[in-house]
Design a protein around this motif. Structure first.
Motif, PDB file in Angstrom:
ATOM      1  N   GLU A  68     -24.795  11.986  35.989  1.00  0.00           N
ATOM      2  CA  GLU A  68     -23.058  11.755  36.278  1.00  0.00           C
ATOM      3  C   GLU A  68     -22.628  12.976  36.600  1.00  0.00           C
ATOM      4  O   GLU A  68     -21.669  12.714  37.468  1.00  0.00           O
ATOM      5  CB  GLU A  68     -22.579  11.662  34.710  1.00  0.00           C
ATOM      6  CG  GLU A  68     -22.964  10.199  34.075  1.00  0.00           C
ATOM      7  CD  GLU A  68     -22.434  10.371  32.466  1.00  0.00           C
ATOM      8  OE1 GLU A  68     -21.685  11.209  31.999  1.00  0.00           O
ATOM      9  OE2 GLU A  68     -22.704   9.269  31.780  1.00  0.00           O
ATOM     10  N   LYS A  73     -17.970  10.676  42.790  1.00  0.00           N
ATOM     11  CA  LYS A  73     -16.725  10.354  42.309  1.00  0.00           C
ATOM     12  C   LYS A  73     -16.096  10.391  43.419  1.00  0.00           C
ATOM     13  O   LYS A  73     -14.992  10.878  43.689  1.00  0.00           O
ATOM     14  CB  LYS A  73     -16.433  11.873  41.371  1.00  0.00           C
ATOM     15  CG  LYS A  73     -17.292  12.229  40.544  1.00  0.00           C
ATOM     16  CD  LYS A  73     -16.889  13.408  39.903  1.00  0.00           C
ATOM     17  CE  LYS A  73     -17.794  13.988  38.795  1.00  0.00           C
ATOM     18  NZ  LYS A  73     -19.045  14.517  39.395  1.00  0.00           N
ATOM     19  N   THR A 157     -18.634   1.875  36.381  1.00  0.00           N
ATOM     20  CA  THR A 157     -17.440   2.417  35.681  1.00  0.00           C
ATOM     21  C   THR A 157     -16.933   3.275  37.146  1.00  0.00           C
ATOM     22  O   THR A 157     -15.602   3.448  37.246  1.00  0.00           O
ATOM     23  CB  THR A 157     -17.704   3.633  34.861  1.00  0.00           C
ATOM     24  OG1 THR A 157     -18.423   2.917  33.822  1.00  0.00           O
ATOM     25  CG2 THR A 157     -16.602   4.569  34.573  1.00  0.00           C
ATOM     26  N   ARG A 158     -17.849   3.827  38.081  1.00  0.00           N
ATOM     27  CA  ARG A 158     -17.166   4.542  39.288  1.00  0.00           C
ATOM     28  C   ARG A 158     -17.125   3.777  40.513  1.00  0.00           C
ATOM     29  O   ARG A 158     -16.948   4.004  41.581  1.00  0.00           O
ATOM     30  CB  ARG A 158     -18.116   5.615  39.638  1.00  0.00           C
ATOM     31  CG  ARG A 158     -17.955   6.429  38.326  1.00  0.00           C
ATOM     32  CD  ARG A 158     -18.573   8.126  38.892  1.00  0.00           C
ATOM     33  NE  ARG A 158     -18.684   8.952  37.675  1.00  0.00           N
ATOM     34  CZ  ARG A 158     -19.145  10.092  37.782  1.00  0.00           C
ATOM     35  NH1 ARG A 158     -20.111  10.419  38.718  1.00  0.00           N
ATOM     36  NH2 ARG A 158     -19.151  10.859  36.737  1.00  0.00           N
TER      37      ARG A 158
END
Length: 280
Positions: A68, A73, A157-158
């Motif tokens: 992560e 990101k 999620t990303r």
């Protein structure tokens, strides 16, 4: 004609006010990116990057936390992709003897049965089996199901495109497929755990099929430590020494004393650079 001249002058005035494209203050947003992360039981890193120690060795939760941290990101819309290459102990392998199984899923089922017979335990694993010709043994690879599921959740999620979660041994072998000649051969993937310690994943092939696979620790306590481990592997697998030995490991050709650190008999070994090695 005058209106056209006025239009040109207006464009020129706008162009003068615009910052130059090569000005250092201007940054073009990255609409596309591709990141590959290596993970094993002790550290994680992006290919070519510095290693990040796991907070807890050989722990899936710690491995996912490191992934992560290293994963993209994205701040902008676009295509951002992630690939994760998995080393030990989160990936494991074993050779499957030939069976007349026509469908790929039948081979995966056979791999699960063999893993249970070998004492795999209760942890869930995700299996894949290499393709092969009829009447040839195949190689099964398994990755921790918990690790796979966590990576998939992160990508969702990303909004990252997941290019793959790949076992290190088969990933390295595919990268060097053009360099590996068939016959009676050993293909070794050397995963360093410390400067003087590693895990040797040793696969044996004969006639284009897999005959055996074994993973053994290597400690560089003396010159030629890998040579002794390979002799032990051939004895444990009840196989004669192969014609050729390929070692995919740190440094590769011209690398930092890889041969001297691990193998005294370099004439029998063709060294190939590990794709995940920061030095490559």
């Amino acid at each position: 004609m005058s209106r056209w001249s006025d239009h040109l002058e207006a464009l020129r005035s706008v162009a003068k006010k615009r910052p130059k494209l090569n000005a250092p203050s201007i940054k073009t947003p990255a609409f596309m990116s591709r990141t590959t992360i290596w993970i094993d039981g002790r550290h994680a890193r992006t290919f070519g990057g510095a290693p990040m120690p796991l907070s807890s060795a050989n722990d899936v939760a710690a491995a996912l936390k490191a992934i992560e941290t290293l994963a993209p990101k994205p701040a902008n819309l676009g295509l951002h992709a992630l690939r994760v290459v998995v080393g030990a102990p989160f990936a494991r392998y074993h050779a499957l003897p030939w069976q007349p199984l026509p469908k790929p899923q039948d081979w995966v089922a056979a791999a699960r049965v063999q893993a249970v017979q070998m004492g795999a335990g209760t942890e869930a694993w995700r299996y894949a089996v290499t393709d092969g010709a009829w009447e040839q043994g195949r190689l099964a690879a398994a990755i921790s199901e918990a690790l796979c599921a966590g990576i998939e959740r992160l990508c969702k999620t990303r909004k990252l495109q997941l290019l793959g979660i790949e076992p290190a041994y088969t990933f390295a072998m595919q990268k060097h497929a053009a360099r590996i000649r068939e016959g009676a051969i050993a293909i070794v993937a050397l995963e360093e755990t410390e400067r003087d310690a590693a895990i040797a994943h040793i696969g044996l092939r004969r006639g284009g099929g897999w005959t055996a696979f074994i993973a053994l620790p290597v400690t560089r306590t003396r010159e030629g430590a890998l040579d002794g481990v390979l002799r032990d592997a051939f004895a444990l697998c009840a196989d004669t020494p192969p014609e050729r030995r390929y070692v995919i490991g740190p440094g590769g050709p011209g690398g930092p004393d890889a041969r001297e650190r691990w193998s005294a008999d370099a004439a029998l070994v063709e060294w190939l650079p590990a794709p995940w090695d920061a030095a490559t």
